[in-house]
Design an enzyme around this catalytic site. Structure first.
Site, mmCIF file in Angstrom:
data_model
loop_
_atom_site.group_PDB
_atom_site.id
_atom_site.type_symbol
_atom_site.label_atom_id
_atom_site.label_comp_id
_atom_site.label_asym_id
_atom_site.label_seq_id
_atom_site.Cartn_x
_atom_site.Cartn_y
_atom_site.Cartn_z
ATOM 1 N N GLU A 159 0.830 -1.208 0.000
ATOM 2 C CA GLU A 159 0.000 0.000 0.000
ATOM 3 C C GLU A 159 0.867 1.262 0.000
ATOM 4 O O GLU A 159 0.764 2.126 0.872
ATOM 5 C CB GLU A 159 -0.956 0.003 1.191
ATOM 6 C CG GLU A 159 -2.018 -1.076 1.120
ATOM 7 C CD GLU A 159 -3.049 -0.995 2.224
ATOM 8 O OE1 GLU A 159 -4.164 -1.515 2.046
ATOM 9 O OE2 GLU A 159 -2.744 -0.416 3.293
ATOM 10 N N GLU A 316 -6.592 -7.307 -1.078
ATOM 11 C CA GLU A 316 -7.156 -7.224 0.272
ATOM 12 C C GLU A 316 -8.585 -6.719 0.218
ATOM 13 O O GLU A 316 -8.901 -5.794 -0.533
ATOM 14 C CB GLU A 316 -6.368 -6.238 1.156
ATOM 15 C CG GLU A 316 -4.984 -6.655 1.563
ATOM 16 C CD GLU A 316 -4.364 -5.622 2.502
ATOM 17 O OE1 GLU A 316 -5.119 -4.892 3.185
ATOM 18 O OE2 GLU A 316 -3.124 -5.540 2.549
#
Length: 634
Positions: A159, A316
């Site tokens: 991320e 995710e």
């Protein structure tokens, strides 16, 4: 960028499948738990895990001293049980020994405050010291596991930019100046682009230029815009730096990183990142609200089009509640499967969660997981297992491309950045909300619409909506004009066409660069304090321009048209407007009237996904579809 189906994303016997799994953090648990984990994974249908994401301190407990024994053991165990590994480079969070020895790698916020260790992502994207240590670890990992049979992909960092997208440190200042030199060449060219005649901001040397740190008044708007561009590029350069080593040592193993195409996250211009990865991966978490389900579909749709219609990886999402919202609501029955299958419908060939086993300690211990605190005897684990079986049955879908729609919505990150800067007519304007309102209106009408980045090929779309396309360089203006002249039907909205690439206003009246194409002229903005948000007095400048609604004009252009919506109408207000625009463009609903507004239809390679947007059961194609359910018709 390669697609999943072109790489090692097949069963060993060559049969395609939808991969299924989660982030796995075995270092949080004693070794006697690992075998139970793998047994439960097999019961749930798990085929892949992302490993080592936050493991730097375990892999390198002291500078230059590596401990790979535990990772060897878990990699071997996973391989023995037929589970693939998406191996992270573990560079997302530097260990305490590194920040203690080199506090100069810590990021600095706009107010000049250092962001200290204790959380995650406490590193400067432009720090040469951090980069050296991170790349040393990447090289060690790639050398160690280059031939491991479980290794199926590399997961760069994690991320990128989630917590450190905008760093205002001295390292960032030096890198920002170099970025500006590359962009403008001379200080005088920069002065022109930034409009530094205003407020006596004229620069005479590069070393006078700083990031837009906390100032006595509003920072220069183009300085702010360029810093956003630079910050996204700096993170992208870190991705490239890690990728270079991975491709050098493991040229046959695909490399990706997890984007965050979701909600109001816009610090990274992912439209500029897609060619840096071998396949697109995305993280998505639902945020409560009246359009939360539509936002999930919008984000999945955009991710699929960033991937240019090729399969991608849902890296995710959550099985149930998260831990970082003010109130963390659990998902209702059916929502977990609906969320997962919506991503598959929009092109995902892998469905993964954060995380496999719910943590006992740490900041995310109340974040749901595939294997919750309650263990296997729980509703979540039973739902996880049911989803695994359903995905296994849908294996033939893997590799199928998304089927393009006849309508589309354009997303432009730079317009998003520029439209929401300070010193504007209204601080209440929300770029993505306007785009989402149009998407909901399409869903309510029973019409499929692609959500596409601004660089996409526009031909083939009968109707194209470009909401709040605030920044329109001349080249983009020409592309949109050619689209309409060639038979396309363009729709744009308030606060569009206002500035060029330097955030300079197009003079002569609004909507600036698009004024002639639309056949209208606006002299002054009229932002509102109520929910309308925005309105304008529109003057027609071409006799051919017609008024369709009080807020909507349409001008014939070549074989197509160009329409303008001068106010924020919301999904309900857009309903009659969109119905008229679709009819003029010859685009009809693909759902029967009784299902419009209740069901989302998505098509992938001829396979139709009917997604129940409501909580009530419906009958679709002669089949009972429960509330929040998904029907797949091959």
């Amino acid at each position: 960028m390669r697609g999943l189906g072109e790489m090692r994303w097949l069963r060993r016997d060559g049969e395609p499948r939808i991969e299924y799994g989660a982030d796995y953090n075995p270092e949080q648990w004693p070794r006697d738990v690992w075998k139970d984990d793998v047994d439960a994974m097999r019961a749930a249908g798990v085929t892949i895990v992302s490993l080592g994401i936050f493991s730097w301190a375990h892999l390198e407990p002291a500078s230059g001293e590596y401990d790979f024994g535990w990772l060897d053991e878990i990699m071997d165990l996973l391989h023995e049980n037929g589970i693939l590994v998406d191996l992270a480079t573990a560079t997302a969070s530097p260990p305490p020994w590194l920040t203690s020895a080199h506090p100069e790698i810590l990021p600095v916020d706009r107010d000049g405050r250092t962001l200290w260790p204790g959380g995650r992502q406490h590193w400067r994207p432009t720090s040469p010291v951090f980069r050296a240590y991170a790349l040393r670890l990447v090289r060690a990992l790639a050398t160690r596991y280059r031939d491991h049979p479980a290794l199926t992909a590399w997961h760069v960092n994690n991320e990128l930019g989630c917590h450190n997208a905008h760093d205002y440190s001295d390292d960032a200042a030096a890198a920002f100046r170099e970025w500006l030199r590359d962009r403008y060449g001379t200080v005088e060219a920069l002065n022109h682009a930034w409009g530094t005649a205003f407020w006596s901001q004229r620069y005479t040397a590069w070393d006078q230029i700083l990031p837009p740190r906390l100032a006595a008044a509003q920072s220069n708007p183009t300085q702010q815009l360029d810093f956003k561009r630079f910050s996204s590029d700096a993170l992208r350069e870190h991705l490239r730096a890690e990728r270079r080593i991975l491709r050098e040592l493991t040229p046959d193993v695909p490399v990706t990183t997890n984007f965050m195409v979701a909600g109001e996250i816009n610090e990274m211009n992912y439209a500029d990142w897609v060619d840096e990865v071998d396949f697109v991966a995305n993280d998505h978490y639902v945020r409560p609200g009246p359009q939360s389900r539509d936002e999930l579909s919008f984000s999945a749709n955009l991710t699929g089009n960033l991937a240019r219609g090729r399969p991608w990886f849902l890296m995710e999402h959550s099985t149930s509640a998260v831990n970082w919202q003010p109130v963390n609501l659990p998902k209702r029955p059916g929502e977990m499967a609906r969320d997962a299958l919506t991503h598959v419908a929009h092109g995902a060939d892998a469905v993964c969660f954060f995380q496999w086993r719910q943590s006992r300690a740490g900041a995310e211990k109340y974040h749901s997981a595939m294997l919750p605190h309650a263990g296997r005897d729980s509703a979540i684990f039973r739902s996880v297992t049911e989803l695994g079986a359903r995905l296994a049955a849908l294996g033939s879908i893997a590799g199928l491309p998304r089927t393009p729609a006849r309508a589309a919505i354009i997303v432009d990150w730079e317009s998003w950045w520029a439209a929401e800067q300070d010193s504007h007519p209204s601080s209440r304007l929300r770029y993505r909300q306007e785009a989402l309102d149009w998407y909901t209106a399409f869903l309510d009408r029973g019409v499929r619409a692609d959500v596409i980045p601004v660089w996409s090929d526009l031909t083939g779309y009968d109707l194209m909506v470009a909401p709040i396309l605030h920044m329109v360089p001349s080249a983009l203006r020409d592309r949109l004009t050619a689209y309409a002249e060639g038979g396309g039907n363009l729709v744009t909205t308030y606060f569009s066409g206002i500035v060029d690439e330097n955030d300079h206003v197009w003079l002569g009246g609004y909507p600036g660069a698009l004024r002639e194409l639309l056949g209208i002229r606006v002299e002054e903005f009229e932002p509102r304090l109520d929910d309308t948000l925005w309105a304008e007095r529109v003057h027609l400048t071409d006799p051919a321009t017609e008024v369709l609604f009080p807020e909507v004009t349409r001008r014939p252009v070549g074989d197509g048209s160009a329409a303008y919506v001068s106010a924020r109408l919301g999904p309900e207000g857009l309903a009659p407007v969109l119905a008229e625009l679709l009819a003029r463009a010859g685009v009809e609903p693909e759902l029967p009237p009784g299902l419009c507004g209740k069901v989302e239809l998505t098509v992938r390679g001829g396979v139709r996904f009917y997604i129940n947007r409501t909580d009530s059961p419906l009958v679709v194609d002669g089949t009972d579809l429960p509330g929040r359910g998904v029907l797949v018709v091959e």
